[in-house]
Design an enzyme around this catalytic site. Structure first.
Site, mmCIF file in Angstrom:
data_model
loop_
_atom_site.group_PDB
_atom_site.id
_atom_site.type_symbol
_atom_site.label_atom_id
_atom_site.label_comp_id
_atom_site.label_asym_id
_atom_site.label_seq_id
_atom_site.Cartn_x
_atom_site.Cartn_y
_atom_site.Cartn_z
ATOM 1 N N GLU A 1 0.697 -1.400 -0.274
ATOM 2 C CA GLU A 1 0.511 -0.111 -0.132
ATOM 3 C C GLU A 1 0.774 0.860 0.175
ATOM 4 O O GLU A 1 0.650 1.707 0.730
ATOM 5 C CB GLU A 1 -1.049 0.419 1.582
ATOM 6 C CG GLU A 1 -2.087 -0.607 1.635
ATOM 7 C CD GLU A 1 -2.929 -0.895 2.376
ATOM 8 O OE1 GLU A 1 -4.463 -1.177 1.974
ATOM 9 O OE2 GLU A 1 -2.162 -0.958 3.616
HETATM 10 N N1 IFG Z 1 -4.142 -4.068 4.833
HETATM 11 C C1 IFG Z 1 -3.220 -4.101 5.019
HETATM 12 C C2 IFG Z 1 -3.022 -3.472 6.286
HETATM 13 C C3 IFG Z 1 -5.048 -3.652 7.431
HETATM 14 C C4 IFG Z 1 -5.890 -4.223 6.745
HETATM 15 C C5 IFG Z 1 -6.869 -4.328 7.635
HETATM 16 C C6 IFG Z 1 -2.084 -5.582 4.255
HETATM 17 C C7 IFG Z 1 -0.574 -6.251 3.420
HETATM 18 C C8 IFG Z 1 -5.874 -3.607 4.970
HETATM 19 N N2 IFG Z 1 -2.608 -4.113 4.057
HETATM 20 O O1 IFG Z 1 -3.099 -6.000 4.495
HETATM 21 O O2 IFG Z 1 -2.050 -3.066 6.510
HETATM 22 O O3 IFG Z 1 -5.043 -2.073 7.351
HETATM 23 O O4 IFG Z 1 -7.764 -5.473 6.520
#
Ligand code: IFG
Length: 531
Positions: free
Chosen positions: A341
Protein backbone atom coordinates in the site's frame (compact mmCIF):
# COMPACT_ATOMS: atom_id res chain seq x y z
CA UNK A 1 -10.06 -55.24 12.11
CA UNK A 2 -7.00 -56.56 13.92
CA UNK A 3 -4.08 -54.19 13.80
CA UNK A 4 -0.81 -55.84 12.71
CA UNK A 5 1.40 -56.94 15.62
CA UNK A 6 3.81 -54.31 16.86
CA UNK A 7 5.88 -53.63 13.76
CA UNK A 8 9.65 -53.43 14.14
CA UNK A 9 10.78 -50.01 13.01
CA UNK A 10 12.10 -51.12 9.65
CA UNK A 11 8.71 -52.48 8.69
CA UNK A 12 7.18 -49.19 9.87
CA UNK A 13 9.03 -47.34 7.16
CA UNK A 14 6.76 -48.41 4.28
CA UNK A 15 3.90 -47.10 6.44
CA UNK A 16 5.61 -43.78 6.52
CA UNK A 17 6.40 -43.99 2.84
CA UNK A 18 2.70 -44.62 2.34
CA UNK A 19 2.20 -41.13 3.69
CA UNK A 20 3.03 -39.73 0.34
CA UNK A 21 0.41 -41.93 -1.29
CA UNK A 22 -2.90 -40.25 -0.42
CA UNK A 23 -4.97 -42.70 1.60
CA UNK A 24 -8.75 -42.51 1.95
CA UNK A 25 -9.58 -41.56 5.50
CA UNK A 26 -11.05 -44.61 7.19
CA UNK A 27 -13.46 -42.58 9.21
CA UNK A 28 -15.51 -40.83 6.59
CA UNK A 29 -18.13 -38.90 8.46
CA UNK A 30 -21.71 -38.96 7.20
CA UNK A 31 -23.54 -35.67 7.64
CA UNK A 32 -24.36 -35.24 11.31
CA UNK A 33 -22.79 -38.52 12.49
CA UNK A 34 -20.44 -38.18 15.44
CA UNK A 35 -16.93 -38.21 13.99
CA UNK A 36 -14.81 -41.29 14.64
CA UNK A 37 -12.14 -38.84 15.73
CA UNK A 38 -11.97 -35.07 16.08
CA UNK A 39 -8.30 -34.51 15.23
CA UNK A 40 -7.62 -31.17 13.56
CA UNK A 41 -5.69 -30.92 11.28
CA UNK A 42 -6.99 -34.18 9.75
CA UNK A 43 -4.11 -36.68 9.81
CA UNK A 44 -2.86 -38.20 6.60
CA UNK A 45 -3.68 -41.72 7.74
CA UNK A 46 -5.56 -42.87 10.84
CA UNK A 47 -6.82 -46.34 11.66
CA UNK A 48 -8.51 -47.54 14.82
CA UNK A 49 -8.77 -51.09 16.12
CA UNK A 50 -12.28 -52.45 16.54
CA UNK A 51 -11.72 -52.51 20.27
CA UNK A 52 -9.12 -51.91 22.91
CA UNK A 53 -8.07 -48.87 24.89
CA UNK A 54 -5.04 -47.52 26.68
CA UNK A 55 -5.72 -45.73 29.95
CA UNK A 56 -3.42 -42.99 31.17
CA UNK A 57 -3.12 -42.60 34.93
CA UNK A 58 -1.31 -40.05 37.07
CA UNK A 59 1.64 -42.42 37.14
CA UNK A 60 1.88 -43.22 33.42
CA UNK A 61 5.60 -42.79 32.68
CA UNK A 62 6.91 -41.01 29.60
CA UNK A 63 10.23 -42.38 28.31
CA UNK A 64 12.79 -40.82 26.02
CA UNK A 65 16.11 -42.27 24.90
CA UNK A 66 18.99 -42.32 27.35
CA UNK A 67 20.90 -39.93 25.07
CA UNK A 68 17.90 -37.82 24.01
CA UNK A 69 18.78 -34.24 23.07
CA UNK A 70 17.31 -31.13 24.69
CA UNK A 71 14.55 -30.73 22.11
CA UNK A 72 13.37 -34.28 22.69
CA UNK A 73 13.66 -33.86 26.43
CA UNK A 74 11.46 -30.74 26.18
CA UNK A 75 8.73 -32.61 24.26
CA UNK A 76 8.89 -35.40 26.84
CA UNK A 77 8.54 -32.90 29.65
CA UNK A 78 5.63 -31.14 27.90
CA UNK A 79 3.83 -34.48 27.51
CA UNK A 80 4.53 -35.70 31.05
CA UNK A 81 3.36 -32.35 32.43
CA UNK A 82 0.20 -32.42 30.31
CA UNK A 83 -0.72 -35.90 31.57
CA UNK A 84 -0.06 -35.42 35.22
CA UNK A 85 -2.04 -33.04 37.41
CA UNK A 86 -0.45 -29.79 38.46
CA UNK A 87 3.28 -29.23 38.44
CA UNK A 88 5.85 -29.82 35.75
CA UNK A 89 7.06 -33.39 35.40
CA UNK A 90 9.98 -34.66 33.40
CA UNK A 91 10.22 -37.61 31.05
CA UNK A 92 12.42 -40.53 32.15
CA UNK A 93 15.42 -41.70 30.16
CA UNK A 94 15.62 -45.31 28.96
CA UNK A 95 18.17 -46.86 26.61
CA UNK A 96 16.45 -47.62 23.31
CA UNK A 97 17.45 -51.27 23.48
CA UNK A 98 15.57 -51.67 26.73
CA UNK A 99 11.88 -52.51 26.39
CA UNK A 100 9.60 -50.02 28.12
CA UNK A 101 7.43 -51.44 30.92
CA UNK A 102 3.77 -52.03 30.07
CA UNK A 103 1.59 -48.94 30.42
CA UNK A 104 4.25 -46.48 29.31
CA UNK A 105 4.42 -43.83 26.61
CA UNK A 106 7.64 -43.69 24.62
CA UNK A 107 8.99 -40.94 22.36
CA UNK A 108 11.42 -42.32 19.80
CA UNK A 109 13.62 -40.26 17.47
CA UNK A 110 14.30 -42.29 14.35
CA UNK A 111 16.53 -40.73 11.71
CA UNK A 112 15.41 -43.38 9.22
CA UNK A 113 12.08 -41.57 8.81
CA UNK A 114 13.49 -39.90 5.74
CA UNK A 115 10.25 -39.29 3.88
CA UNK A 116 8.36 -38.08 6.93
CA UNK A 117 10.49 -34.94 6.92
CA UNK A 118 11.16 -32.92 10.03
CA UNK A 119 7.52 -32.71 11.08
CA UNK A 120 6.07 -36.15 10.29
CA UNK A 121 5.38 -38.75 12.98
CA UNK A 122 3.80 -42.13 13.65
CA UNK A 123 1.58 -42.47 16.73
CA UNK A 124 0.99 -46.05 17.76
CA UNK A 125 -1.52 -46.72 20.57
CA UNK A 126 -1.64 -50.28 21.87
CA UNK A 127 -3.40 -51.65 24.95
CA UNK A 128 -0.05 -52.06 26.70
CA UNK A 129 1.71 -48.88 25.62
CA UNK A 130 1.94 -45.86 23.34
CA UNK A 131 4.82 -44.96 21.01
CA UNK A 132 5.43 -41.78 19.04
CA UNK A 133 8.17 -42.05 16.45
CA UNK A 134 9.62 -39.16 14.43
CA UNK A 135 12.85 -38.13 12.78
CA UNK A 136 12.93 -34.75 14.54
CA UNK A 137 11.63 -33.35 17.80
CA UNK A 138 9.09 -31.31 15.85
CA UNK A 139 7.49 -34.56 14.66
CA UNK A 140 7.38 -35.84 18.25
CA UNK A 141 5.76 -32.54 19.28
CA UNK A 142 3.09 -32.90 16.60
CA UNK A 143 2.49 -36.52 17.58
CA UNK A 144 1.90 -35.26 21.14
CA UNK A 145 -0.66 -32.71 19.86
CA UNK A 146 -2.50 -35.54 18.12
CA UNK A 147 -2.32 -37.68 21.26
CA UNK A 148 -3.67 -34.67 23.18
CA UNK A 149 -6.63 -34.40 20.82
CA UNK A 150 -7.34 -38.14 21.06
CA UNK A 151 -7.69 -37.64 24.81
CA UNK A 152 -10.92 -36.21 26.27
CA UNK A 153 -11.06 -32.42 26.40
CA UNK A 154 -10.79 -32.71 30.21
CA UNK A 155 -7.03 -33.00 29.62
CA UNK A 156 -7.05 -29.23 29.06
CA UNK A 157 -8.09 -28.58 32.66
CA UNK A 158 -4.56 -28.50 34.02
CA UNK A 159 -5.53 -28.59 37.70
CA UNK A 160 -8.37 -31.14 37.46
CA UNK A 161 -7.67 -34.36 39.37
CA UNK A 162 -8.51 -38.01 38.64
CA UNK A 163 -9.31 -37.25 35.02
CA UNK A 164 -10.13 -40.49 33.18
CA UNK A 165 -7.80 -40.29 30.20
CA UNK A 166 -8.61 -43.16 27.83
CA UNK A 167 -7.14 -43.52 24.35
CA UNK A 168 -8.55 -45.72 21.55
CA UNK A 169 -6.12 -48.33 20.25
CA UNK A 170 -5.02 -47.30 16.78
CA UNK A 171 -2.37 -45.82 14.58
CA UNK A 172 -1.78 -42.39 13.07
CA UNK A 173 0.78 -41.98 10.31
CA UNK A 174 1.04 -38.27 9.56
CA UNK A 175 3.06 -35.65 7.69
CA UNK A 176 2.20 -32.01 6.87
CA UNK A 177 1.40 -30.90 3.36
CA UNK A 178 2.84 -27.37 3.46
CA UNK A 179 6.01 -26.19 5.16
CA UNK A 180 4.53 -22.74 5.87
CA UNK A 181 1.49 -22.96 8.17
CA UNK A 182 1.20 -19.47 9.57
CA UNK A 183 -0.67 -16.80 11.47
CA UNK A 184 0.05 -13.07 11.63
CA UNK A 185 -0.65 -10.78 14.54
CA UNK A 186 -0.85 -7.01 13.96
CA UNK A 187 0.61 -5.64 17.21
CA UNK A 188 1.11 -2.18 15.66
CA UNK A 189 -2.43 -0.83 15.34
CA UNK A 190 -3.13 -1.89 18.90
CA UNK A 191 -0.26 -3.18 21.05
CA UNK A 192 -0.65 -6.74 22.35
CA UNK A 193 1.31 -7.56 25.55
CA UNK A 194 3.74 -10.50 25.44
CA UNK A 195 1.47 -12.70 27.60
CA UNK A 196 -1.29 -12.44 24.99
CA UNK A 197 1.10 -13.27 22.15
CA UNK A 198 2.19 -16.34 24.12
CA UNK A 199 -1.43 -17.35 24.53
CA UNK A 200 -1.94 -17.11 20.76
CA UNK A 201 1.17 -19.28 20.31
CA UNK A 202 -0.28 -21.88 22.71
CA UNK A 203 -3.45 -22.29 20.66
CA UNK A 204 -1.53 -22.22 17.35
CA UNK A 205 0.63 -25.12 18.60
CA UNK A 206 -2.42 -27.27 19.39
CA UNK A 207 -3.33 -27.04 15.68
CA UNK A 208 0.24 -27.63 14.36
CA UNK A 209 0.74 -24.10 12.97
CA UNK A 210 4.46 -23.37 12.75
CA UNK A 211 4.97 -19.70 11.75
CA UNK A 212 3.99 -16.55 13.66
CA UNK A 213 4.47 -13.37 11.65
CA UNK A 214 4.50 -10.31 13.95
CA UNK A 215 3.54 -7.05 12.24
CA UNK A 216 5.76 -4.91 14.48
CA UNK A 217 5.55 -1.45 12.90
CA UNK A 218 2.95 0.62 11.10
CA UNK A 219 1.60 4.17 10.91
CA UNK A 220 0.13 3.99 14.42
CA UNK A 221 3.07 2.49 16.29
CA UNK A 222 6.59 1.03 16.34
CA UNK A 223 6.60 -1.98 18.68
CA UNK A 224 10.18 -3.30 18.89
CA UNK A 225 13.08 -1.67 20.74
CA UNK A 226 15.96 -0.80 18.38
CA UNK A 227 18.96 0.21 20.51
CA UNK A 228 20.57 2.40 17.84
CA UNK A 229 17.25 4.22 17.26
CA UNK A 230 15.76 4.79 20.73
CA UNK A 231 13.21 7.34 19.56
CA UNK A 232 11.32 4.64 17.66
CA UNK A 233 9.99 3.32 20.96
CA UNK A 234 10.40 6.42 23.12
CA UNK A 235 8.17 8.38 20.71
CA UNK A 236 6.96 6.00 18.02
CA UNK A 237 5.52 3.44 20.45
CA UNK A 238 3.72 5.95 22.64
CA UNK A 239 0.28 5.57 21.14
CA UNK A 240 -1.97 3.40 18.96
CA UNK A 241 -5.27 3.43 17.06
CA UNK A 242 -7.73 5.45 19.11
CA UNK A 243 -4.97 7.26 21.03
CA UNK A 244 -4.32 4.66 23.73
CA UNK A 245 -0.98 4.26 25.49
CA UNK A 246 0.57 1.94 22.87
CA UNK A 247 3.58 -0.04 24.04
CA UNK A 248 6.49 -2.06 22.70
CA UNK A 249 8.59 -5.20 23.22
CA UNK A 250 12.01 -4.69 24.74
CA UNK A 251 14.68 -6.76 23.04
CA UNK A 252 14.63 -9.11 26.03
CA UNK A 253 10.87 -9.55 25.68
CA UNK A 254 11.21 -10.21 21.95
CA UNK A 255 13.93 -12.81 22.55
CA UNK A 256 11.66 -14.40 25.15
CA UNK A 257 8.80 -14.59 22.61
CA UNK A 258 11.16 -16.16 20.06
CA UNK A 259 12.18 -18.80 22.61
CA UNK A 260 8.61 -19.41 23.75
CA UNK A 261 7.53 -19.93 20.14
CA UNK A 262 10.50 -22.20 19.38
CA UNK A 263 9.61 -24.43 22.34
CA UNK A 264 6.32 -25.00 20.48
CA UNK A 265 8.07 -25.49 17.14
CA UNK A 266 6.84 -22.12 15.89
CA UNK A 267 9.17 -19.68 14.13
CA UNK A 268 8.77 -15.96 14.73
CA UNK A 269 8.86 -13.93 11.50
CA UNK A 270 9.20 -10.19 12.31
CA UNK A 271 7.82 -7.58 9.95
CA UNK A 272 8.98 -3.97 9.77
CA UNK A 273 6.71 -2.57 7.05
CA UNK A 274 8.30 -0.16 4.58
CA UNK A 275 8.43 2.17 2.66
CA UNK A 276 4.72 2.73 3.39
CA UNK A 277 2.89 2.27 6.68
CA UNK A 278 5.74 4.19 8.33
CA UNK A 279 4.22 7.22 10.03
CA UNK A 280 5.48 6.14 13.48
CA UNK A 281 9.05 5.90 12.16
CA UNK A 282 8.80 9.22 10.27
CA UNK A 283 7.44 10.92 13.41
CA UNK A 284 10.40 9.53 15.36
CA UNK A 285 13.18 10.32 12.82
CA UNK A 286 12.23 13.24 10.53
CA UNK A 287 15.32 12.64 8.37
CA UNK A 288 13.32 9.77 6.93
CA UNK A 289 10.97 12.25 5.23
CA UNK A 290 11.91 14.10 2.07
CA UNK A 291 11.13 17.52 3.61
CA UNK A 292 12.72 16.73 6.99
CA UNK A 293 9.52 17.59 8.84
CA UNK A 294 8.34 15.00 11.37
CA UNK A 295 4.62 14.26 10.92
CA UNK A 296 2.49 14.09 14.08
CA UNK A 297 1.76 10.66 15.58
CA UNK A 298 -1.25 9.06 13.91
CA UNK A 299 -4.09 7.26 15.70
CA UNK A 300 -6.59 6.73 12.87
CA UNK A 301 -6.98 3.78 10.48
CA UNK A 302 -6.35 5.27 7.04
CA UNK A 303 -3.59 3.66 4.95
CA UNK A 304 -1.30 4.71 2.11
CA UNK A 305 -0.48 8.27 3.25
CA UNK A 306 3.04 7.68 4.57
CA UNK A 307 6.32 6.77 2.87
CA UNK A 308 10.04 6.90 3.63
CA UNK A 309 12.00 9.19 1.31
CA UNK A 310 13.52 6.89 -1.34
CA UNK A 311 16.09 9.45 -2.52
CA UNK A 312 17.86 10.15 0.80
CA UNK A 313 20.82 8.09 2.04
CA UNK A 314 19.60 8.64 5.59
CA UNK A 315 16.65 6.38 4.72
CA UNK A 316 18.91 3.43 3.85
CA UNK A 317 21.16 4.06 6.82
CA UNK A 318 18.03 3.78 8.97
CA UNK A 319 16.99 0.55 7.26
CA UNK A 320 20.48 -0.87 7.79
CA UNK A 321 20.42 0.07 11.50
CA UNK A 322 17.04 -1.60 11.96
CA UNK A 323 17.76 -4.72 9.87
CA UNK A 324 21.09 -5.23 11.66
CA UNK A 325 19.42 -5.49 15.07
CA UNK A 326 16.35 -7.35 13.76
CA UNK A 327 18.59 -9.99 12.19
CA UNK A 328 20.60 -10.35 15.38
CA UNK A 329 17.40 -10.76 17.42
CA UNK A 330 15.80 -13.26 15.01
CA UNK A 331 17.33 -16.77 14.75
CA UNK A 332 14.92 -17.68 11.93
CA UNK A 333 16.01 -17.09 8.32
CA UNK A 334 13.17 -14.69 7.42
CA UNK A 335 12.73 -10.92 7.84
CA UNK A 336 9.50 -9.43 6.46
CA UNK A 337 9.92 -5.88 5.14
CA UNK A 338 6.31 -5.28 4.14
CA UNK A 339 6.08 -3.21 0.94
CA UNK A 340 2.29 -2.92 0.89
CA UNK A 341 0.00 0.00 0.00
CA UNK A 342 2.57 2.59 -1.08
CA UNK A 343 0.82 5.53 -2.70
CA UNK A 344 3.40 8.31 -2.33
CA UNK A 345 6.23 6.96 -4.46
CA UNK A 346 6.50 6.53 -8.20
CA UNK A 347 6.67 2.93 -9.46
CA UNK A 348 10.37 3.37 -10.23
CA UNK A 349 11.09 4.84 -6.77
CA UNK A 350 9.18 2.00 -5.10
CA UNK A 351 10.84 -0.81 -7.05
CA UNK A 352 14.28 0.74 -6.54
CA UNK A 353 13.60 0.99 -2.81
CA UNK A 354 12.51 -2.66 -2.58
CA UNK A 355 15.53 -3.89 -4.53
CA UNK A 356 17.91 -1.91 -2.33
CA UNK A 357 16.27 -3.09 0.90
CA UNK A 358 16.42 -6.69 -0.28
CA UNK A 359 20.20 -6.34 -0.61
CA UNK A 360 20.41 -4.95 2.94
CA UNK A 361 18.45 -7.94 4.27
CA UNK A 362 20.51 -10.50 2.35
CA UNK A 363 23.71 -8.84 3.53
CA UNK A 364 22.63 -9.92 7.03
CA UNK A 365 22.25 -13.50 5.85
CA UNK A 366 18.47 -13.42 5.94
CA UNK A 367 15.79 -14.02 3.32
CA UNK A 368 13.34 -11.20 2.68
CA UNK A 369 9.59 -11.60 2.62
CA UNK A 370 7.31 -8.90 1.22
CA UNK A 371 3.65 -8.40 0.46
CA UNK A 372 2.42 -9.03 -3.09
CA UNK A 373 3.27 -5.55 -4.38
CA UNK A 374 7.01 -6.32 -4.33
CA UNK A 375 6.73 -9.03 -7.01
CA UNK A 376 7.50 -6.77 -10.04
CA UNK A 377 10.85 -5.76 -8.48
CA UNK A 378 13.99 -7.54 -9.63
CA UNK A 379 14.09 -9.92 -6.66
CA UNK A 380 16.35 -12.77 -5.67
CA UNK A 381 14.57 -16.16 -5.92
CA UNK A 382 15.25 -16.64 -2.18
CA UNK A 383 12.84 -13.78 -1.44
CA UNK A 384 9.26 -14.82 -0.66
CA UNK A 385 6.15 -12.99 -1.87
CA UNK A 386 3.11 -13.00 0.41
CA UNK A 387 -0.01 -12.79 -1.74
CA UNK A 388 -2.88 -10.86 -0.15
CA UNK A 389 -4.88 -8.77 -2.67
CA UNK A 390 -7.50 -11.19 -3.90
CA UNK A 391 -10.37 -8.74 -3.96
CA UNK A 392 -11.53 -6.85 -7.03
CA UNK A 393 -8.03 -5.52 -7.64
CA UNK A 394 -6.62 -9.05 -7.86
CA UNK A 395 -5.97 -8.43 -11.54
CA UNK A 396 -3.08 -6.25 -10.42
CA UNK A 397 -1.60 -9.17 -8.48
CA UNK A 398 1.79 -10.09 -9.86
CA UNK A 399 2.95 -12.96 -7.65
CA UNK A 400 3.34 -14.98 -10.86
CA UNK A 401 6.27 -12.77 -11.85
CA UNK A 402 8.14 -13.98 -8.77
CA UNK A 403 7.11 -17.59 -9.34
CA UNK A 404 8.45 -17.37 -12.90
CA UNK A 405 11.94 -16.60 -11.55
CA UNK A 406 11.69 -19.54 -9.17
CA UNK A 407 10.50 -17.60 -6.13
CA UNK A 408 8.06 -18.93 -3.53
CA UNK A 409 4.65 -17.59 -2.61
CA UNK A 410 2.76 -17.64 0.71
CA UNK A 411 -1.00 -17.60 0.22
CA UNK A 412 -2.85 -15.03 2.34
CA UNK A 413 -5.77 -14.05 0.09
CA UNK A 414 -7.72 -11.33 1.87
CA UNK A 415 -11.08 -12.80 0.92
CA UNK A 416 -10.23 -16.17 2.54
CA UNK A 417 -7.60 -15.72 5.23
CA UNK A 418 -7.98 -12.18 6.64
CA UNK A 419 -9.23 -12.99 10.12
CA UNK A 420 -10.07 -9.31 10.74
CA UNK A 421 -12.92 -9.65 8.24
CA UNK A 422 -16.34 -9.93 9.86
CA UNK A 423 -17.91 -13.43 9.94
CA UNK A 424 -21.20 -11.99 8.74
CA UNK A 425 -23.09 -8.72 8.73
CA UNK A 426 -23.89 -9.05 12.45
CA UNK A 427 -20.24 -9.23 13.56
CA UNK A 428 -19.38 -6.06 15.53
CA UNK A 429 -15.58 -6.40 15.44
CA UNK A 430 -13.51 -6.38 12.27
CA UNK A 431 -13.66 -4.85 8.79
CA UNK A 432 -15.30 -6.00 5.56
CA UNK A 433 -13.31 -4.57 2.61
CA UNK A 434 -12.32 -8.10 1.46
CA UNK A 435 -15.81 -9.46 2.07
CA UNK A 436 -17.51 -11.37 4.88
CA UNK A 437 -15.68 -14.60 5.77
CA UNK A 438 -17.67 -17.43 7.32
CA UNK A 439 -15.89 -20.46 8.74
CA UNK A 440 -16.88 -22.39 5.64
CA UNK A 441 -15.52 -19.66 3.35
CA UNK A 442 -12.23 -19.69 5.24
CA UNK A 443 -12.04 -23.47 4.84
CA UNK A 444 -13.35 -24.17 1.38
CA UNK A 445 -10.54 -23.18 -0.98
CA UNK A 446 -7.38 -24.72 -2.38
CA UNK A 447 -4.20 -22.73 -1.69
CA UNK A 448 -2.05 -24.45 -4.32
CA UNK A 449 -4.26 -23.53 -7.27
CA UNK A 450 -5.83 -20.31 -6.00
CA UNK A 451 -3.69 -18.10 -8.24
CA UNK A 452 -3.93 -19.61 -11.73
CA UNK A 453 -0.63 -18.11 -12.84
CA UNK A 454 1.31 -19.38 -9.80
CA UNK A 455 2.27 -23.07 -10.19
CA UNK A 456 1.36 -25.30 -7.23
CA UNK A 457 5.01 -26.12 -6.54
CA UNK A 458 5.76 -22.43 -5.89
CA UNK A 459 3.13 -22.20 -3.13
CA UNK A 460 4.93 -22.98 0.14
CA UNK A 461 1.90 -22.60 2.34
CA UNK A 462 -0.77 -20.45 3.92
CA UNK A 463 -0.90 -17.70 6.52
CA UNK A 464 -3.89 -16.02 8.17
CA UNK A 465 -3.31 -12.35 9.11
CA UNK A 466 -5.24 -10.76 11.98
CA UNK A 467 -5.16 -6.98 11.54
CA UNK A 468 -5.96 -5.03 14.70
CA UNK A 469 -7.60 -1.75 13.64
CA UNK A 470 -10.74 -2.74 15.57
CA UNK A 471 -9.19 -5.04 18.20
CA UNK A 472 -7.84 -3.92 21.55
CA UNK A 473 -7.82 -6.90 23.95
CA UNK A 474 -7.14 -10.64 23.82
CA UNK A 475 -10.82 -11.58 23.81
CA UNK A 476 -11.31 -9.49 20.65
CA UNK A 477 -8.38 -11.15 18.88
CA UNK A 478 -9.61 -14.64 19.86
CA UNK A 479 -13.19 -13.93 18.81
CA UNK A 480 -12.14 -13.16 15.24
CA UNK A 481 -9.30 -15.67 15.03
CA UNK A 482 -11.11 -18.77 16.30
CA UNK A 483 -12.40 -20.94 14.73
CA UNK A 484 -11.33 -19.62 11.31
CA UNK A 485 -7.58 -19.93 12.10
CA UNK A 486 -8.28 -23.60 12.89
CA UNK A 487 -9.73 -23.97 9.39
CA UNK A 488 -6.57 -22.45 7.90
CA UNK A 489 -4.47 -24.79 10.04
CA UNK A 490 -6.16 -27.77 8.40
CA UNK A 491 -5.59 -26.31 4.92
CA UNK A 492 -1.93 -25.96 5.80
CA UNK A 493 -1.42 -29.46 7.16
CA UNK A 494 -3.93 -31.84 5.54
CA UNK A 495 -3.96 -33.10 1.97
CA UNK A 496 -7.11 -32.53 -0.06
CA UNK A 497 -8.08 -36.22 0.00
CA UNK A 498 -8.37 -36.33 3.81
CA UNK A 499 -10.24 -33.07 4.32
CA UNK A 500 -13.67 -31.76 3.45
CA UNK A 501 -16.18 -29.31 4.91
CA UNK A 502 -18.65 -31.88 6.31
CA UNK A 503 -15.92 -33.80 8.12
CA UNK A 504 -14.19 -30.66 9.31
CA UNK A 505 -17.33 -29.03 10.72
CA UNK A 506 -18.20 -32.26 12.58
CA UNK A 507 -14.72 -32.51 14.05
CA UNK A 508 -14.62 -28.79 14.86
CA UNK A 509 -17.89 -29.12 16.78
CA UNK A 510 -16.10 -31.50 19.15
CA UNK A 511 -13.50 -28.79 19.85
CA UNK A 512 -16.02 -26.46 21.50
CA UNK A 513 -15.51 -27.94 24.98
CA UNK A 514 -11.76 -28.12 24.45
CA UNK A 515 -11.51 -24.45 23.45
CA UNK A 516 -13.79 -23.57 26.36
CA UNK A 517 -11.56 -25.58 28.73
CA UNK A 518 -8.61 -23.57 27.39
CA UNK A 519 -10.54 -20.36 28.01
CA UNK A 520 -10.42 -19.32 24.35
CA UNK A 521 -13.06 -16.71 23.50
CA UNK A 522 -14.02 -18.31 20.19
CA UNK A 523 -17.04 -17.41 18.05
CA UNK A 524 -19.72 -20.12 18.28
CA UNK A 525 -20.54 -19.87 14.60
CA UNK A 526 -24.02 -21.25 13.79
CA UNK A 527 -22.37 -23.13 10.91
CA UNK A 528 -20.82 -25.58 13.37
CA UNK A 529 -22.58 -28.34 15.42
CA UNK A 530 -20.86 -27.28 18.64
CA UNK A 531 -20.85 -29.89 21.39
N1 IFG B 1 -4.51 -4.01 4.23
C1 IFG B 1 -3.29 -3.54 4.88
C2 IFG B 1 -3.19 -3.82 6.37
C3 IFG B 1 -4.53 -3.67 7.08
C4 IFG B 1 -5.56 -4.53 6.39
C5 IFG B 1 -6.86 -4.57 7.16
C6 IFG B 1 -2.17 -5.55 4.03
C7 IFG B 1 -0.92 -6.20 3.51
C8 IFG B 1 -5.76 -4.02 4.98
N2 IFG B 1 -2.14 -4.20 4.24
O1 IFG B 1 -3.14 -6.24 4.28
O2 IFG B 1 -2.25 -2.93 6.96
O3 IFG B 1 -4.93 -2.32 7.14
O4 IFG B 1 -7.72 -5.56 6.69
Amino acid sequence: MRLPPRLPVLRMLPLVAALLVPAPITAAVAQGAAPRHAIIPAPNRIEFARSGTFTITDSTPVFIAADADDDTERVGRQLATMLGPGATRAARRLPEAVRAPAGAIRLVRDERFEDAGAEGYVLDVRTDGVTIRAREAAGLFYGVQTLRQLLPWSIEHRAALARRLVLPVGEVVDVPRFAWRGAMLDVARHFLPPADVKRYLDVMALYKLNMLHLHLADDQGWRLEILSRPNLTRHGASTQVGGGAGGFYTQAEYRDLVAYAAARHIMIVPEIDMPGHTNAALASYPELTCDGVAPPLYTGIRVGFSAMCPSKESTYKFVEDVVLELAELTPGPYLHLGGDEVEKLTRAEYLGFIERVEKIVRAQGKNMIGWGEIAPANLDPSTIVQHWRSDARASRDSAHLHAERGGSVIMSPGNRTYLDMKYDSTTVLGLRWAGLISVQHAYSWEPSTFLPRVPADKVIGVEAPLWAETLEKRADYEYLAFPRLIAIAELGWSRANVRGWDGFRARLGEHGPRLQALGVNFYRSPEIPWK
